[in-house]
Every structure is written in structure tokens, then in C-alpha cells.
Enzyme design. Sequence first.
Site, PDB file in Angstrom:
ATOM      1  N   GLU A 309      43.547  43.980  36.641  1.00  0.00           N
ATOM      2  CA  GLU A 309      44.485  43.181  37.428  1.00  0.00           C
ATOM      3  C   GLU A 309      45.854  43.857  37.541  1.00  0.00           C
ATOM      4  OE1 GLU A 309      42.797  38.676  36.875  1.00  0.00           O
ATOM      5  OE2 GLU A 309      44.237  39.355  35.375  1.00  0.00           O
ATOM      6  N   ASP A 382      34.830  34.920  34.490  1.00  0.00           N
ATOM      7  CA  ASP A 382      36.186  34.580  34.067  1.00  0.00           C
ATOM      8  C   ASP A 382      36.311  33.111  33.684  1.00  0.00           C
ATOM      9  OD1 ASP A 382      38.899  34.632  33.562  1.00  0.00           O
ATOM     10  OD2 ASP A 382      39.502  34.703  35.660  1.00  0.00           O
ATOM     11  N   GLU A 410      42.057  26.487  32.302  1.00  0.00           N
ATOM     12  CA  GLU A 410      42.436  27.078  33.582  1.00  0.00           C
ATOM     13  C   GLU A 410      41.507  26.665  34.715  1.00  0.00           C
ATOM     14  OE1 GLU A 410      42.820  31.537  35.605  1.00  0.00           O
ATOM     15  OE2 GLU A 410      42.508  31.327  33.449  1.00  0.00           O
TER      16      GLU A 410
END
Length: 714
Positions: A309, A382, A410
Site C-alpha cells: 500500500e 483483508d 473495520e
Amino acid sequence: MKHPACILLCLLLFGSIVVHAEDGYRLWLRYDPIDDPFLLQQYRQAIGPCYFPAAGSDTRLAARNELSVALTGLLGQTPSFTTELSPNSLLIGTPASLPLLTRLHWDADLSRLGEEGFIIRRYSLEGRSGIAIAAASDKGVLYGVFHFLRLLQTHQSLQHPDIVSIPALRYRILDHWDNLNRTIERGYAGLSLWNWFTLPLYKDKRYTDYARANASVGINGTVINSVNANPLILTPEYLEKAAALADIFRPYGIRVFLSVNFSSPIQVGGLHTADPLDPAVRDWWGKKADEIYRYIPDFGGFLVKANSEGQPGPQNYGRTHADGANVLADALAPHQGIVMWRAFVYNATAQDRAKQAYDEFKPLDGRFRPNVLLQIKNGPIDFQPREPFSPLFGAVPATRLMLEVQITQEYLGFSNHLVYLAPLFAECMDADTHTNGNGPTVSQTITGMAGVANTGNDIDWCGHIFAQANWYAFGRLAWGLAPDKTSPSARIADEWIRQTLSNRNSTVDSIKIMMMASREITVTYMTPLGLNTIMAVGHHYGPGPWYNKASRPDWNSTYYHHADSAGIGFDRSPTGSNMLAQYAPDARAQWEDSRSCPDKWLLWFHHVPWTWKMHSGHTLWNELCYQYAAGVDSVRWLQQCWQGLRPDIDDDRWQAVKMRLDIQQKDAVEWRNACLLYFQTFSGMPLPEGLERPDHTLEYYEKVQLHYAPGTGQ
């Protein structure tokens, strides 16, 4: 004479001080008086004077203080401490601090406890009997004291305790994604606990309470800054602040770790390169490690996110992940520090994103230093509501591994949704990798476990009372529970409820049913049948299966579900990306055939027609509709369950949870409506009769924007 209004005001002010609101701050360490008179009398008789030497380490003092506060609160009387054996004496210590323990002939058990294990057992000595908490070190004593207090808080019998507890994993670490400006990436409970502006001089009491909570469940390490690391964390100014936290945590057996930016030699070191094979870079890291240990003598080591990332890493210089990890490991090795090197890597390539970590790290097996631990997320994508275990587990036997799970929610409704995560953690830990035929399980391949923390400076720490259970469950699962006929997740839920909400059996049973069902409910209204990564872009809170505007394919939701007129799902079989080939033959066999693949994994591994016949007998389209509808109905069931518990829960916390469940129900309806309307544009099929109809159009849901702390990906 004082004015009556003034008297009333004083009474109100005084009342606000002495009446403790149930705001969730005390977590599960609520040492309120035991309200069962019969049990209280039993405990008072079983727990006599505490034979617990005061002199010694700060850890021993922390354990003694905790015991004193807890017994005073639970039993309603201040315990006495003595250095003489009395009837029902509570013996606490190590053979070194309390030589009396050597006369109990527990040498065989004591010898296998290591630094952190403990024994809680009845003893008989000199015609007197009682309970002993024994360990080989003061750390073990601390953990033993917390476990003993847990027995009291959960109303367990003290008649014949015989507990030998040794942690299953060496490293049990919280990863904080906290930035130096006090924001938290993927944090939903306020600002960071760490006030970098006032450290090191101002040491908030909350830092000690954080350490107590962690020690009570066996967590022994904390990474205090984000994996998207600011290089300033390695400067003397911030090392001094980190050292102040380490001083507070040390008595509770907790070591501090730091996330580091791989380009730190350039950013704060003044070098022109961060090439791990450059001698100047190696020298810089060695000197920096020496400097850190001067500030923090028991420093744990580094956590590194590299070449992921946009973060810099060794591949920037044509080097491997092993090259990068090893230069840091060599710097830490003289101090017994470790490197936790994250395997969360993915690039803008044409291949299946789920394959990339395996493809990058499998060839490096055996090339990492012994003090490097490869930190692998539970699934290959993820932190989704449901993923199969990462194929790296079991595939790199010459490399030490850590399992990384996400405690912060998340992709699971943030701190708004009630989602008990122990079943998710256990689903991965118990998964059979089949790399040696039957076994090992994922938990048998790892040396440590890291959990992305969900704490913030909200008064209740986690933003949702039930989110506290996920912090608690992480610690208890990482420690490891002795097997019995009850699932660890259910046992942990039972413990947490009794310490946090109620010891009334009927209440405990009702809440436990809610908790144990909650993760599956969330999967059902968000990502049923193996769907994944269809959340709204950026914040990942609400639905966004239509998103297809990113600059690269794997940042789009459409990349993960491949819905078209022919069907839906990601084909990872030999006819597709063949990601299944990364698993051992017996592991892949459970998923490879779309006809026998369990429904919950179907769309994760296969692209199948809308008319595909499911195991239920429904078509895929109808089953998808029924799943989403069941998810909404199940959240409404959670609301009804909680409504029925109103007489049993204090009003403050009951109201807080009730309002969160109202939000969760609204969100579940949105998930159902948005996803079914969108996927219906491909299936072209009607909703089954009898199901609740969406109250808005697809265009409405596509325009809904839920902005909840967007942050960045991790």
C-alpha cells in the site's frame, strides 16, 4: 443557615461523586461486592490471611495491589497480609520469594511453568490447608492472581481448585494503529490512548488501567504506533515518550514494540539510501537499536509493513523481504529483540490478489533470521467477515509465524455493530492446514498472535460495551484454554459476561446465545455465501458492491464478486486463478468441487450461475435473497433478546447497547436492500414471494454516503 437550593446543589454534586455510573470504564475488572450471601460466606471462609511477601519486584507489588483492591471490593473486607502460616492462608509467590512452597513438592509442575505459567491448587501443610498461587517468576504470580480473581468474579467453586496454566503462545501482542497526532487508523472509539503531547511528564492513570486490563487476559506486548509508521517515532523525543509508557507497562509483564518505516535511515538518519545490503544502512540500524535499548532496556522489537500500500521496503532496491527483515533482525539480535514482518502485501497486478502473499513469501522460507516472525493475516484478502485461512500457514515450515487478527471492526460495522469475534478467530486457529496429512492446525504453526486493537479514549474504551469482549477474547484465545467439552469461544463469552454484566445464570445464557450467534448474523446480512470485499470504498462501513471507479482493479468491489448475467463469484479453481493450488491437497479438496463446496465458501472459490442449485434446494439467487433477509430478521431477534434483558442490566449500559442495536438493524436493512437490488440487475430474477421489499431504489442506495473515520487501509 444555608439556602435550601444550595443544600440541594451540594447533595447533587456529592451524589455525582459517590454514585458510580456504569459507563464501561472498568471493563471486566469490576470488583463489586458478591451479591450471593451463601457464596460470599464460602469465599470469606476459604480465603484467610494472604501469605504474600511485599518486598521484591514491581510486578509482585502490582499483583499484591490488585489482589488487595479486588478482595476488598468482592468480599467487602480488606485482606490481611502476613508472613506466617495461618488457617486457610492464601499462599502466593515463587519458590524464591516464598520458600514455604518448596515443601509442597510441586517441583515437577513448577519446573514446566516457564516464565509466565502458574498453579492454583489446594495445599496441606503443617496440619493446615488452603489455596496456593504458585509460579516460577513474578510474572507468573501476576497472571495467577488475575486468574484467581476471575474465579471469584465468575462465582467458581474454591473447594478443589487444581489449575496448571501455561500460555500456548510466546508472543501475545496488541497492534495499535495509532498515529503521532492521536488519530487512529481504523479506530472507532475516539482518539489514541497515548497523549504524545503531554508524555513523558504527564502519565495518565488510564495507561496503568490499560496495562492491568491486558495483564488480566495474558497479553504481554503492545505495538504503540501505526504500521504506516511515522519515522519520527525513532527520534530521541519520541523514544523518551515511549520509554515513559514502557515504565508503566513493565510491572504488568508488557513489553513495548514500535512500528518502523523502512526508509527511516533516509527520513531521520540522513542517509541517501535504505538499501538493506548497504553497510551504512546496516550500521545505522545497529546503532539505532542500541539507542532504543538505552531508553527501553526490555524493548520488544519492530513491527514492519513494507512494500505494501505504498509503504517503502526492500523491493525498492531490488532486494527481498528476507533481506529487509534480516538487517533489522541483526540489529536487534544482541538485545534479544524480534522483528514482526507483515505478509500483507499486494500490488497492482493482473493476478488474483488472494495469491500474492503466498507467491512472495513461499520462496523465502528458511531465509529469515531466527528472530524474524512472519506476521500473516487470518485470511488471504483483508480481515473480511469470513475468509478461508491464509495458505501461508503450514506452507513455510522453516519460518516462524504470527497470526494477525483484527479486533477493531473495520469490515464488521465498526463500533456500532454487536459482533463477537472469538468464533472468527477460532475458525482460523482451528483450521486444519493438512500440510502433514491431518494437521497441523493454524494454531499449531504459530509462535505468536497479534490483534489490531480497538481501544480509544472513549470512556468505555471500545465505543461499544460488547466490543470489549473482543479485546478480552483475543487475550484469552492467545493464552490458550485447557480443552474441555465446551467451545473456547463460548467459555470466554461466559467469563466476560459474568465479569462485565451479570452472574445471573439465565441472563448469562441469554447474552451468550446472542454473542455466539452475532458473527454469523453479520456475515449473513453483509457477505453471505462467500461474498467478500463489497463494502463501500474508503471507509468500509456500508455496502458498495457496485464500486468500479478505482485506478486499479483490486480496489474495486466488482473485482471480488464478478457478478454478470451468467452468475456470480470469484473462480479460484483450476479453471480460474487456481489460487486453490496454494493449499495442501486435502485442504483444497473441501473447496475444489463447486458441487460439494460448503455454501459459506461457494462464491469465494467459484463463479456459478444464478440458477445454480444450492444444498438447500433453492437456486443461488433465491438462496442469496433468503440469506440477506435472514440477516435482517436475526438483527431484529438480537433487539428482542436485549429488550427482554432490561430488568437484568443497569440502565446506562442497557440503553447504550439498545441504541447501537437500533443502528445495526437500520444498517442491516440497508445492506440487504442495496445488495439485492444491485445483484438483481445481473440475475434479472424477482425476489422470492413473502420477503420484505426494499423501500428505495438502487439509485438511492448508490448515493448514500456514510462517512465514518475513513482513514487508510492497513
